[in-house]
Design an enzyme around this catalytic site. Structure first.
Site, mmCIF file in Angstrom:
data_model
loop_
_atom_site.group_PDB
_atom_site.id
_atom_site.type_symbol
_atom_site.label_atom_id
_atom_site.label_comp_id
_atom_site.label_asym_id
_atom_site.label_seq_id
_atom_site.Cartn_x
_atom_site.Cartn_y
_atom_site.Cartn_z
ATOM 1 N N ASN A 34 0.852 -1.191 0.000
ATOM 2 C CA ASN A 34 0.000 0.000 0.000
ATOM 3 C C ASN A 34 0.883 1.234 0.000
ATOM 4 O OD1 ASN A 34 -1.996 -1.924 0.550
ATOM 5 N ND2 ASN A 34 -3.115 -0.494 1.844
ATOM 6 N N ARG A 35 0.333 2.348 -0.426
ATOM 7 C CA ARG A 35 1.011 3.628 -0.274
ATOM 8 C C ARG A 35 0.923 4.044 1.184
ATOM 9 N NH1 ARG A 35 1.823 6.018 -5.188
ATOM 10 N NH2 ARG A 35 0.244 5.524 -6.740
#
Ligand code: CTP
Ligand code: CA
Length: 225
Positions: A34-35
């Site tokens: 994920n960011r």
């Protein structure tokens, strides 16, 4: 203002925080993630330490320095993050700020996958454990105060209310992470606090450090510190 945490407000308490992304290996050179910069989670850990708590920060891969006075456990995958969280219990307050990858590759190959005439490989995924839900729903040893985050790009309040019910936590810090808001990787954050009773408190856009200080002050009050 009065929201500043009194020094020592969390003295004698153990606060557990997750932060950053998780990396889920596809093969030795590739992963899905994920960011997440870890800025908000690390700021919460720092603010809790500042308020006198003993703090354990379980962090996925980030480029941030360790916050001062915090015990940092570095992990890579969601499964390792869950194991590290369980090993760090008991805690008085647990804050799950990590952007955990919901899925991981079903099979990790020990060798690098090579390009070939067969075209791109298929990527079969399997679901990761939900760390927040696992801890919030523990029969024994549940931290008295369990706080989740909700990253949403739409229907922020409705989704946060559904999440608090589904996961069994006490409070959700919800933020709108649509690209236009600049929350991802940025230094500022706009959050809503959603309670178990469905109550919503909107905070102004603030530096992530200030969000952290206000949140820690709130948690100290809720924990009766
Ligand atoms: N979380 C977790 N373990 C996971 C997934 C999420 O502990 N495997 C935690 C996050 O740290 C956060 C909260 O659950 O505190 C909500 O994460 P979010 O991604 O917003 O919710 P999900 O339940 O994963 O739902 P979705 O991504 O589909 O919106
Ligand atoms: Ca998710």
């Amino acid at each position: 203002l009065e929201r500043r945490t009194a020094p020592g407000a969390l003295a004698g308490r153990h606060v557990l925080v997750t932060s950053g992304p998780t990396h889920e290996p596809i093969d030795p050179v590739r992963y899905i993630a994920n960011r997440s910069s870890g800025k908000q989670g690390h700021a919460i850990a720092a603010a809790a330490a500042q308020a006198g708590a003993r703090v354990t920060l379980v962090s996925g891969p980030v480029t941030l320095p360790d916050p001062p006075g915090v015990a940092v456990v570095r992990v890579e995958t969601a499964r390792a993050m869950l194991a590290a969280v369980e090993a760090a219990l008991p805690a008085d307050i647990a804050v799950f700020a990590a952007a955990v990858a919901d899925w991981r590759p079903a099979a990790e190959t020990g060798e690098k996958i090579k390009k070939g005439p067969g075209g791109p490989p298929g990527l079969a995924l399997t679901e990761n454990p939900d760390i927040l839900a696992t801890i919030a729903q523990r029969a024994a040893g549940r931290p008295p105060l369990v706080v989740g985050f909700a990253a949403e790009t739409q229907a922020v309040v409705d989704n946060a209310r559904a999440k608090i019910a589904r996961k069994g936590c006490d409070l959700i810090v919800a933020n709108d992470v649509s690209a236009a808001t600049g929350v991802m990787g940025g230094d500022r954050n706009t959050v809503l606090l959603v309670g178990r009773d469905g109550s919503v408190e909107t905070w102004p856009t603030l530096d992530k450090d200030e969000v952290a200080r206000r949140l820690v002050a709130r948690l100290a009050a809720l924990a009766g510190a």
